[in-house]
Every structure is written in C-alpha cells, then in structure tokens.
Design a protein around this motif. Sequence first.
Motif, PDB file in Angstrom:
ATOM      1  N   CYS A 142     -39.201  29.243  13.541  1.00 26.63           N
ATOM      2  CA  CYS A 142     -37.820  29.028  12.676  1.00 26.63           C
ATOM      3  C   CYS A 142     -38.023  29.032  11.322  1.00 26.63           C
ATOM      4  CB  CYS A 142     -37.244  27.813  13.323  1.00 26.63           C
ATOM      5  SG  CYS A 142     -38.123  26.267  12.953  1.00 26.63           S
ATOM      6  N   PRO A 143     -37.200  29.158  10.379  1.00 27.56           N
ATOM      7  CA  PRO A 143     -37.324  29.258   9.056  1.00 27.56           C
ATOM      8  C   PRO A 143     -38.208  27.824   8.434  1.00 27.56           C
ATOM      9  CG  PRO A 143     -35.241  29.771   9.490  1.00 27.56           C
ATOM     10  CD  PRO A 143     -35.567  29.376  10.745  1.00 27.56           C
ATOM     11  N   ASP A 144     -39.067  28.169   7.616  1.00 24.03           N
ATOM     12  CA  ASP A 144     -39.925  27.178   7.403  1.00 24.03           C
ATOM     13  C   ASP A 144     -40.177  27.117   5.773  1.00 24.03           C
ATOM     14  OD1 ASP A 144     -41.535  29.316   6.813  1.00 24.03           O
ATOM     15  OD2 ASP A 144     -43.156  28.549   8.171  1.00 24.03           O
ATOM     16  N   ALA A 145     -39.398  27.754   4.805  1.00 24.03           N
ATOM     17  CA  ALA A 145     -39.308  27.834   3.587  1.00 24.03           C
ATOM     18  C   ALA A 145     -38.026  27.498   2.898  1.00 24.03           C
ATOM     19  CB  ALA A 145     -40.160  29.103   3.097  1.00 24.03           C
ATOM     20  N   GLY A 146     -37.106  26.870   3.492  1.00 19.46           N
ATOM     21  CA  GLY A 146     -35.879  26.588   3.234  1.00 19.46           C
ATOM     22  C   GLY A 146     -34.882  27.377   3.488  1.00 19.46           C
ATOM     23  N   GLY A 147     -35.022  28.131   4.433  1.00 13.63           N
ATOM     24  CA  GLY A 147     -33.452  29.082   4.656  1.00 13.63           C
ATOM     25  C   GLY A 147     -32.822  28.492   5.503  1.00 13.63           C
ATOM     26  N   SER A 148     -32.988  27.704   6.200  1.00 17.66           N
ATOM     27  CA  SER A 148     -31.878  26.952   7.172  1.00 17.66           C
ATOM     28  C   SER A 148     -31.049  26.053   6.312  1.00 17.66           C
ATOM     29  CB  SER A 148     -32.554  26.218   8.422  1.00 17.66           C
ATOM     30  OG  SER A 148     -33.515  25.249   7.765  1.00 17.66           O
ATOM     31  N   TYR A 149     -31.719  25.527   5.179  1.00 20.36           N
ATOM     32  CA  TYR A 149     -30.840  24.755   4.221  1.00 20.36           C
ATOM     33  C   TYR A 149     -29.983  25.629   3.227  1.00 20.36           C
ATOM     34  CZ  TYR A 149     -29.631  21.454   0.552  1.00 20.36           C
ATOM     35  OH  TYR A 149     -29.161  20.551  -0.253  1.00 20.36           O
ATOM     36  N   LEU A 150     -30.795  26.490   2.523  1.00 21.61           N
ATOM     37  CA  LEU A 150     -30.188  27.604   1.566  1.00 21.61           C
ATOM     38  C   LEU A 150     -29.224  28.655   2.008  1.00 21.61           C
ATOM     39  CD1 LEU A 150     -33.515  27.955  -0.176  1.00 21.61           C
ATOM     40  CD2 LEU A 150     -31.690  26.592  -0.976  1.00 21.61           C
ATOM     41  N   LEU A 151     -29.431  29.097   3.176  1.00 25.15           N
ATOM     42  CA  LEU A 151     -28.577  30.577   3.421  1.00 25.15           C
ATOM     43  C   LEU A 151     -27.247  29.896   3.878  1.00 25.15           C
ATOM     44  CD1 LEU A 151     -28.312  33.400   4.086  1.00 25.15           C
ATOM     45  CD2 LEU A 151     -29.092  32.822   6.272  1.00 25.15           C
ATOM     46  N   PRO A 152     -26.881  28.622   4.592  1.00 21.92           N
ATOM     47  CA  PRO A 152     -25.539  28.362   5.124  1.00 21.92           C
ATOM     48  C   PRO A 152     -24.637  28.029   3.990  1.00 21.92           C
ATOM     49  CG  PRO A 152     -27.227  27.162   6.470  1.00 21.92           C
ATOM     50  CD  PRO A 152     -27.919  27.950   5.404  1.00 21.92           C
ATOM     51  N   ARG A 153     -25.407  27.570   2.605  1.00 23.93           N
ATOM     52  CA  ARG A 153     -24.668  27.099   1.492  1.00 23.93           C
ATOM     53  C   ARG A 153     -24.237  28.456   0.797  1.00 23.93           C
ATOM     54  NH1 ARG A 153     -27.330  23.322   3.216  1.00 23.93           N
ATOM     55  NH2 ARG A 153     -26.723  21.198   2.726  1.00 23.93           N
ATOM     56  N   LEU A 154     -24.783  29.587   1.122  1.00 18.71           N
ATOM     57  CA  LEU A 154     -24.330  31.004   0.506  1.00 18.71           C
ATOM     58  C   LEU A 154     -23.576  31.728   1.313  1.00 18.71           C
ATOM     59  CD1 LEU A 154     -27.608  32.146  -1.202  1.00 18.71           C
ATOM     60  CD2 LEU A 154     -25.667  31.411  -2.200  1.00 18.71           C
ATOM     61  N   VAL A 155     -23.412  31.571   2.553  1.00 17.28           N
ATOM     62  CA  VAL A 155     -22.570  32.613   3.414  1.00 17.28           C
ATOM     63  C   VAL A 155     -21.907  31.756   4.458  1.00 17.28           C
ATOM     64  CG1 VAL A 155     -24.549  34.508   3.047  1.00 17.28           C
ATOM     65  CG2 VAL A 155     -24.618  33.047   5.100  1.00 17.28           C
ATOM     66  N   GLY A 156     -22.080  30.584   4.465  1.00 20.41           N
ATOM     67  CA  GLY A 156     -21.395  29.762   5.622  1.00 20.41           C
ATOM     68  C   GLY A 156     -22.142  29.546   6.748  1.00 20.41           C
ATOM     69  N   GLU A 157     -21.995  28.466   7.667  1.00 24.76           N
ATOM     70  CA  GLU A 157     -23.028  28.100   8.497  1.00 24.76           C
ATOM     71  C   GLU A 157     -22.900  29.010   9.753  1.00 24.76           C
ATOM     72  OE1 GLU A 157     -22.769  24.093  11.629  1.00 24.76           O
ATOM     73  OE2 GLU A 157     -22.935  23.739   9.521  1.00 24.76           O
ATOM     74  N   ALA A 158     -21.604  29.583  10.271  1.00 20.59           N
ATOM     75  CA  ALA A 158     -21.712  30.515  11.338  1.00 20.59           C
ATOM     76  C   ALA A 158     -22.397  31.696  11.152  1.00 20.59           C
ATOM     77  CB  ALA A 158     -20.268  30.697  11.633  1.00 20.59           C
ATOM     78  N   ARG A 159     -22.097  32.122   9.947  1.00 17.65           N
ATOM     79  CA  ARG A 159     -22.934  33.706   9.607  1.00 17.65           C
ATOM     80  C   ARG A 159     -24.427  33.353   9.663  1.00 17.65           C
ATOM     81  NH1 ARG A 159     -20.593  38.253   8.050  1.00 17.65           N
ATOM     82  NH2 ARG A 159     -18.463  37.198   7.305  1.00 17.65           N
ATOM     83  N   ALA A 160     -24.772  32.007   8.836  1.00 16.59           N
ATOM     84  CA  ALA A 160     -26.145  31.949   8.754  1.00 16.59           C
ATOM     85  C   ALA A 160     -26.948  31.553  10.141  1.00 16.59           C
ATOM     86  CB  ALA A 160     -26.456  30.578   7.913  1.00 16.59           C
ATOM     87  N   ALA A 161     -26.064  31.164  11.132  1.00 12.60           N
ATOM     88  CA  ALA A 161     -26.850  30.701  12.427  1.00 12.60           C
ATOM     89  C   ALA A 161     -26.903  32.134  13.036  1.00 12.60           C
ATOM     90  CB  ALA A 161     -25.610  30.031  13.282  1.00 12.60           C
ATOM     91  N   GLU A 162     -25.900  33.072  13.080  1.00 16.32           N
ATOM     92  CA  GLU A 162     -26.409  34.311  13.401  1.00 16.32           C
ATOM     93  C   GLU A 162     -27.423  35.132  13.013  1.00 16.32           C
ATOM     94  OE1 GLU A 162     -26.217  38.622  13.491  1.00 16.32           O
ATOM     95  OE2 GLU A 162     -24.922  37.753  11.881  1.00 16.32           O
ATOM     96  N   LEU A 163     -27.735  35.074  11.572  1.00 15.55           N
ATOM     97  CA  LEU A 163     -28.779  35.594  10.933  1.00 15.55           C
ATOM     98  C   LEU A 163     -30.095  35.008  11.317  1.00 15.55           C
ATOM     99  CD1 LEU A 163     -27.069  36.372   7.624  1.00 15.55           C
ATOM    100  CD2 LEU A 163     -27.319  38.023   9.484  1.00 15.55           C
ATOM    101  N   ILE A 164     -29.986  33.824  11.433  1.00 12.06           N
ATOM    102  CA  ILE A 164     -31.452  33.087  11.550  1.00 12.06           C
ATOM    103  C   ILE A 164     -31.386  32.995  13.074  1.00 12.06           C
ATOM    104  CG2 ILE A 164     -32.335  30.649  11.545  1.00 12.06           C
ATOM    105  CD1 ILE A 164     -30.797  29.922   9.190  1.00 12.06           C
ATOM    106  N   TYR A 165     -30.707  33.045  13.956  1.00 13.24           N
ATOM    107  CA  TYR A 165     -31.064  33.010  15.488  1.00 13.24           C
ATOM    108  C   TYR A 165     -31.506  34.346  15.759  1.00 13.24           C
ATOM    109  CZ  TYR A 165     -28.125  28.648  15.659  1.00 13.24           C
ATOM    110  OH  TYR A 165     -27.811  27.442  15.459  1.00 13.24           O
ATOM    111  N   THR A 166     -31.006  35.409  15.202  1.00 14.61           N
ATOM    112  CA  THR A 166     -31.448  36.777  15.539  1.00 14.61           C
ATOM    113  C   THR A 166     -32.485  37.464  14.893  1.00 14.61           C
ATOM    114  OG1 THR A 166     -29.663  37.910  14.143  1.00 14.61           O
ATOM    115  CG2 THR A 166     -29.111  37.059  16.392  1.00 14.61           C
ATOM    116  N   GLY A 167     -32.664  36.901  13.607  1.00 17.15           N
ATOM    117  CA  GLY A 167     -33.519  37.747  12.549  1.00 17.15           C
ATOM    118  C   GLY A 167     -33.156  38.876  12.188  1.00 17.15           C
ATOM    119  N   ARG A 168     -31.705  39.156  12.186  1.00  9.34           N
ATOM    120  CA  ARG A 168     -31.273  40.405  11.843  1.00  9.34           C
ATOM    121  C   ARG A 168     -31.313  40.892  10.370  1.00  9.34           C
ATOM    122  NH1 ARG A 168     -26.438  42.624  10.283  1.00  9.34           N
ATOM    123  NH2 ARG A 168     -25.208  40.585  10.430  1.00  9.34           N
TER     124      ARG A 168
END
Length: 262
Positions: A142-168
């Motif tokens: 799983c993200p280990d350099a801040g991505g799970s904190y930073l990405l949702p604040r830019l694109v929203g939680e649901a979209r961040a979840a999709e991008l993180i869970y799939t690695g797309r």
Amino acid sequence: MEISGLTSLTWQMDGAVGVLTLNKPERLNAIANRDIDELDRVVMLAGRDPGVRALVITGAGRGFCSGADVKEWHARSDRDEESWPAKMHRVITRLYWLPKPVIAAVNGVAVGGGCDLALTADMRFAATTARFGEVYAQRGICPDAGGSYLLPRLVGEARAAELIYTGRIVDAAEALRIGLVSEVVEPEALMDRAMEQARIFAAGPTIAIGEAKLNIRKGHSIGIEEALRGELRAGHRCAETEDMAEGLKAAIDKRAPVFVGR
C-alpha cells in the motif's frame, strides 16, 4: 545558494527560484535509500535560505520519478539500515510544510513514491507525456510515502480509493480533468511554464505566502474556530514584515508592490 557533493540530483538557482532536478535518467529517476539523504538535505537547505523564495522540482530525461528503486529493495543486504519509507517520510513532511511555494514540473512518469513526491507540491504542471500512478497495489503493498493522505485531498476520497486500490495509471489529460494537476502543456514548454509561475510566487511576500500555506495545510484537520485563530496569528506576523508595509504603501501610491521576502 550553492550545494556541493550531489550525485543523484542537481541544484541550481534562477534568481530567487531554486530548481531541484532528480538526476538518474537511466533509472527514470528512481530513488534509492541513499538518494533520500541528498534530497532531504537540499529541501532542508532550501527551506532555511531566505534567498530561495520558490522551489521547482522536476526530473531529468523522460521521467519525473519512478518511485523507490525496487532493484535496491530486492538486493539489499544491510537490514539494519533505516528503511526507505521512514527516511522518505522525513522528505515528504519537510516538503509538505515548506514555508515557500513548491511547484512540481512533471515531465514524464510519476508513480509510487514519485507520484507522492509530486503530490506534496502546491501546484503540479504536467507535460502531455506525464503519467501518474499509485502503483503500490500492483506490487502487493500500500502507499508508503504519503499517497493515502495526499491524493484524497486533491481528487476526493472515492476517486483516490479507485486509483490506489487498482494502481491504475492516469495520463496527463485525465490528471487535469480530476484536479490532480493545474495545467498540461507540451513537453518543450513545461519548464518555461513552471518557472514563469515560480517567479511570480518568488516575487511575492514570502512570509505572508508561507503563513497562508501553513493555514491551508492545517485546514484539513481543524475546525473553523481554530482556522480563524490561525489566520489571526498569521496576520499579526505579516504585520511585522517589510513586505506588508510595502504592499500598503504601494496601494496608496497606486503602483505595483516590490516585495523583498522579509
């Protein structure tokens, strides 16, 4: 500001703008454990030097940063060495709170820790060739350099979840559409555009911008009352600066202010 002894990145000053370039193009600027020390030192010195009033981060060659050097992870023999994530967390934290504007000029692939590095910036300009991805899940982590904190604040939680869970992987056009980047330009125009914006920031009231950045960052986790107290504190600090006096005088004189960063 001059910095000597760098091997995995370069540093140069353009007026009051510091340009930090990750410089391992043959590895798409992958960050090895030892590289983090250089990165941390440069960011620390840039934060302390009043002559650096804005920072641009980019990558050499055709990539911005491909994240951690996975070959190093696989081959590493010194298990007592401080872990990559623990060291990288110091850099991410330092960049996130740096009291100066930070712009990421993303020229190519920015994945894993490289994506996270870009996410710490205040603004991201992307070349049409840029690609972003929180690709950790593709490697079973799983993200280990801040991505799970930073990405949702830019694109929203649901979209961040999709991008993180799939690695797309997200191309530059989609990154712009979802709010991950501020602007997309042709590759040959990227650094000119990033430097243009950085110079605008660098010509501004450095302390006031730093205080505004602090309040923006803190605003994610505090209530309105504490946020307003933070603005009051920041206002008191700005009132003591030469730049505020200059800004007010310029308004009275009906001219453009000339800020000095103090």
